[in-house]
Design a protein around this motif. Structure first.
Motif, PDB file in Angstrom:
ATOM      1  N   MET A 181       0.819  -1.209   0.000  1.00  0.00           N
ATOM      2  CA  MET A 181       0.000   0.000   0.000  1.00  0.00           C
ATOM      3  C   MET A 181       0.854   1.260   0.000  1.00  0.00           C
ATOM      4  N   LEU A 182       2.007   1.214   0.670  1.00  0.00           N
ATOM      5  CA  LEU A 182       2.871   2.390   0.745  1.00  0.00           C
ATOM      6  C   LEU A 182       3.753   2.545  -0.490  1.00  0.00           C
ATOM      7  N   LYS A 183       4.097   1.440  -1.126  1.00  0.00           N
ATOM      8  CA  LYS A 183       5.034   1.498  -2.241  1.00  0.00           C
ATOM      9  C   LYS A 183       4.364   1.674  -3.600  1.00  0.00           C
ATOM     10  N   PHE A 184       3.141   1.152  -3.749  1.00  0.00           N
ATOM     11  CA  PHE A 184       2.539   1.092  -5.075  1.00  0.00           C
ATOM     12  C   PHE A 184       1.222   1.856  -5.139  1.00  0.00           C
ATOM     13  N   THR A 185       0.859   2.197  -6.346  1.00  0.00           N
ATOM     14  CA  THR A 185      -0.377   2.929  -6.594  1.00  0.00           C
ATOM     15  C   THR A 185      -1.543   1.963  -6.747  1.00  0.00           C
ATOM     16  N   ASP A 186      -2.659   2.299  -6.143  1.00  0.00           N
ATOM     17  CA  ASP A 186      -3.887   1.541  -6.358  1.00  0.00           C
ATOM     18  C   ASP A 186      -4.604   2.195  -7.542  1.00  0.00           C
ATOM     19  N   PHE A 187      -4.468   1.597  -8.710  1.00  0.00           N
ATOM     20  CA  PHE A 187      -5.019   2.205  -9.919  1.00  0.00           C
ATOM     21  C   PHE A 187      -6.548   2.220  -9.905  1.00  0.00           C
ATOM     22  N   TYR A 188      -7.133   1.247  -9.244  1.00  0.00           N
ATOM     23  CA  TYR A 188      -8.595   1.231  -9.135  1.00  0.00           C
ATOM     24  C   TYR A 188      -9.070   2.433  -8.323  1.00  0.00           C
ATOM     25  N   LEU A 189      -8.383   2.717  -7.234  1.00  0.00           N
ATOM     26  CA  LEU A 189      -8.729   3.872  -6.406  1.00  0.00           C
ATOM     27  C   LEU A 189      -8.467   5.171  -7.153  1.00  0.00           C
ATOM     28  N   ALA A 190      -7.365   5.229  -7.879  1.00  0.00           N
ATOM     29  CA  ALA A 190      -7.032   6.446  -8.619  1.00  0.00           C
ATOM     30  C   ALA A 190      -8.044   6.735  -9.723  1.00  0.00           C
ATOM     31  N   GLU A 191      -8.587   5.682 -10.321  1.00  0.00           N
ATOM     32  CA  GLU A 191      -9.516   5.865 -11.435  1.00  0.00           C
ATOM     33  C   GLU A 191     -10.952   6.074 -10.977  1.00  0.00           C
ATOM     34  N   HIS A 192     -11.365   5.347  -9.940  1.00  0.00           N
ATOM     35  CA  HIS A 192     -12.769   5.383  -9.524  1.00  0.00           C
ATOM     36  C   HIS A 192     -12.997   6.174  -8.237  1.00  0.00           C
ATOM     37  N   SER A 193     -11.929   6.624  -7.606  1.00  0.00           N
ATOM     38  CA  SER A 193     -12.030   7.343  -6.328  1.00  0.00           C
ATOM     39  C   SER A 193     -12.780   6.531  -5.279  1.00  0.00           C
ATOM     40  N   ILE A 195     -12.750   2.225  -3.309  1.00  0.00           N
ATOM     41  CA  ILE A 195     -12.059   0.958  -3.152  1.00  0.00           C
ATOM     42  C   ILE A 195     -13.069  -0.179  -3.198  1.00  0.00           C
ATOM     43  N   SER A 196     -12.593  -1.364  -3.558  1.00  0.00           N
ATOM     44  CA  SER A 196     -13.465  -2.524  -3.669  1.00  0.00           C
ATOM     45  C   SER A 196     -12.783  -3.710  -2.999  1.00  0.00           C
ATOM     46  N   VAL A 197     -13.423  -4.238  -1.960  1.00  0.00           N
ATOM     47  CA  VAL A 197     -12.804  -5.281  -1.151  1.00  0.00           C
ATOM     48  C   VAL A 197     -12.544  -6.549  -1.957  1.00  0.00           C
ATOM     49  N   PHE A 198     -13.484  -6.922  -2.826  1.00  0.00           N
ATOM     50  CA  PHE A 198     -13.358  -8.184  -3.553  1.00  0.00           C
ATOM     51  C   PHE A 198     -12.958  -7.976  -5.010  1.00  0.00           C
ATOM     52  N   ASN A 199     -12.310  -6.848  -5.287  1.00  0.00           N
ATOM     53  CA  ASN A 199     -11.827  -6.585  -6.637  1.00  0.00           C
ATOM     54  C   ASN A 199     -10.305  -6.672  -6.638  1.00  0.00           C
ATOM     55  N   PRO A 200      -9.715  -7.630  -7.363  1.00  0.00           N
ATOM     56  CA  PRO A 200      -8.254  -7.773  -7.355  1.00  0.00           C
ATOM     57  C   PRO A 200      -7.524  -6.562  -7.911  1.00  0.00           C
ATOM     58  N   GLU A 201      -8.225  -5.694  -8.653  1.00  0.00           N
ATOM     59  CA  GLU A 201      -7.582  -4.492  -9.173  1.00  0.00           C
ATOM     60  C   GLU A 201      -7.364  -3.454  -8.078  1.00  0.00           C
ATOM     61  N   SER A 202      -8.100  -3.577  -6.983  1.00  0.00           N
ATOM     62  CA  SER A 202      -7.934  -2.657  -5.863  1.00  0.00           C
ATOM     63  C   SER A 202      -6.951  -3.280  -4.877  1.00  0.00           C
ATOM     64  N   SER A 203      -5.677  -3.024  -5.095  1.00  0.00           N
ATOM     65  CA  SER A 203      -4.635  -3.710  -4.336  1.00  0.00           C
ATOM     66  C   SER A 203      -4.605  -3.313  -2.868  1.00  0.00           C
ATOM     67  N   PHE A 204      -5.092  -2.129  -2.527  1.00  0.00           N
ATOM     68  CA  PHE A 204      -5.023  -1.670  -1.145  1.00  0.00           C
ATOM     69  C   PHE A 204      -5.839  -2.550  -0.201  1.00  0.00           C
ATOM     70  N   VAL A 205      -6.977  -3.021  -0.665  1.00  0.00           N
ATOM     71  CA  VAL A 205      -7.853  -3.798   0.214  1.00  0.00           C
ATOM     72  C   VAL A 205      -7.908  -5.265  -0.193  1.00  0.00           C
ATOM     73  N   PHE A 206      -7.047  -5.655  -1.120  1.00  0.00           N
ATOM     74  CA  PHE A 206      -7.038  -7.052  -1.561  1.00  0.00           C
ATOM     75  C   PHE A 206      -6.782  -7.995  -0.395  1.00  0.00           C
ATOM     76  N   PHE A 207      -5.933  -7.571   0.528  1.00  0.00           N
ATOM     77  CA  PHE A 207      -5.598  -8.411   1.680  1.00  0.00           C
ATOM     78  C   PHE A 207      -6.834  -8.722   2.517  1.00  0.00           C
ATOM     79  N   PHE A 208      -7.748  -7.773   2.609  1.00  0.00           N
ATOM     80  CA  PHE A 208      -8.919  -7.953   3.465  1.00  0.00           C
ATOM     81  C   PHE A 208     -10.059  -8.665   2.749  1.00  0.00           C
ATOM     82  N   GLY A 209      -9.960  -8.832   1.444  1.00  0.00           N
ATOM     83  CA  GLY A 209     -11.016  -9.491   0.699  1.00  0.00           C
ATOM     84  C   GLY A 209     -10.553 -10.802   0.112  1.00  0.00           C
ATOM     85  N   LEU A 210     -10.268 -10.789  -1.186  1.00  0.00           N
ATOM     86  CA  LEU A 210      -9.858 -12.007  -1.873  1.00  0.00           C
ATOM     87  C   LEU A 210      -8.542 -12.556  -1.327  1.00  0.00           C
ATOM     88  N   GLY A 211      -7.637 -11.659  -0.958  1.00  0.00           N
ATOM     89  CA  GLY A 211      -6.354 -12.117  -0.431  1.00  0.00           C
ATOM     90  C   GLY A 211      -6.511 -12.903   0.858  1.00  0.00           C
TER      91      GLY A 211
END
Length: 227
Positions: A181-193, A195-211
């Motif tokens: 989360m600190l090193k990389f950009t969440d492109f899903y968040l940047a594009e849609h403003s 976050i999505s827990v069960f969307n693999p494109e949203s890397s920030f919350v991937f750990f709490f959902g699919l991860g």
């Protein structure tokens, strides 16, 4: 003298506890009916200690896993420098990140998670080494009264090892997520403003959902298969 206890009243109390805490009572307990949990429950609370070889195999497995995870846990904080963390703080002060995440909180979570991972796994390795040294003592190798008496207390060390290994592994995965989360950009968040827990494109919350589901899936399969 009974189990090293000399006081008569204490001897009576301990004998009563042992008498009531029989293998039949253990197997009737709720913990004994839970898949996977009952394996460790039987290991820790059965009257007879595990054999020396069984204990060594288990400790070696725990120690190897802890050592491998410890190398990861210790490398995560070292992957940052001051300027990189400073840039991350600035990034999380502006939209769209500022509305969903706090840079200072993320860094603190990284620090805490790394500490939990390192110290939990470190405690596991230390306890494993001590237990392995004890298993090398000749008196420990036989099912002697001294070994049975010692196992009455040593089993709690095994439980300590298991809990620290689980806690250390969780802290390591948590720290890894915060590093991403600190090193990389969440492109899903940047594009849609958002976050999505069960969307693999949203890397920030991937750990709490699919991860998280991915990590727990083997355990879920085991529980379903043993249920």
């Amino acid at each position: 003298e009974f189990l090293g206890i000399t006081h008569p009243l204490e001897q009576v109390r301990v004998k009563a506890v042992i008498k009531n805490f029989t293998p039949d009572n253990i197997k009737d307990s709720t913990a004994y009916q839970i898949p996977v949990v009952n394996i460790f429950f039987d290991l820790l609370f059965d009257d007879s200690p595990p054999s020396n070889e069984q204990l060594k195999d288990m400790l070696n497995t725990f120690g190897l896993l802890a050592a491998l995870l410890l190398t990861v846990a210790m490398s995560i904080p070292a992957s940052f420098d001051y300027d990189e963390l400073d840039d991350a703080l600035e990034r999380f002060e502006v939209a769209p990140y500022a509305a969903y995440l706090n840079g200072t909180a993320l860094i603190q979570e990284l620090q805490v998670s790394s500490a939990v991972g390192v110290f939990g796994l470190g405690a596991t390795i230390i306890a494993v080494v001590v237990m392995l040294i004890i298993t090398a003592i000749p008196q420990w190798a036989s099912q002697s009264k001294a070994r049975i008496k010692y196992w009455h207390w040593a089993r709690w060390t095994v439980l300590w090892i298991i809990l620290n290994l689980i806690l250390g592994a969780f802290g390591t995965f948590q720290a890894f997520n915060r590093m991403v989360m600190l090193k990389f950009t969440d492109f899903y968040l940047a594009e849609h403003s958002s976050i999505s827990v069960f969307n693999p494109e949203s890397s920030f919350v991937f750990f709490f959902g699919l991860g998280l589901l991915w990590l727990l899936l083997p355990l879920i399969i085991i529980l379903l298969g043993m249920g």
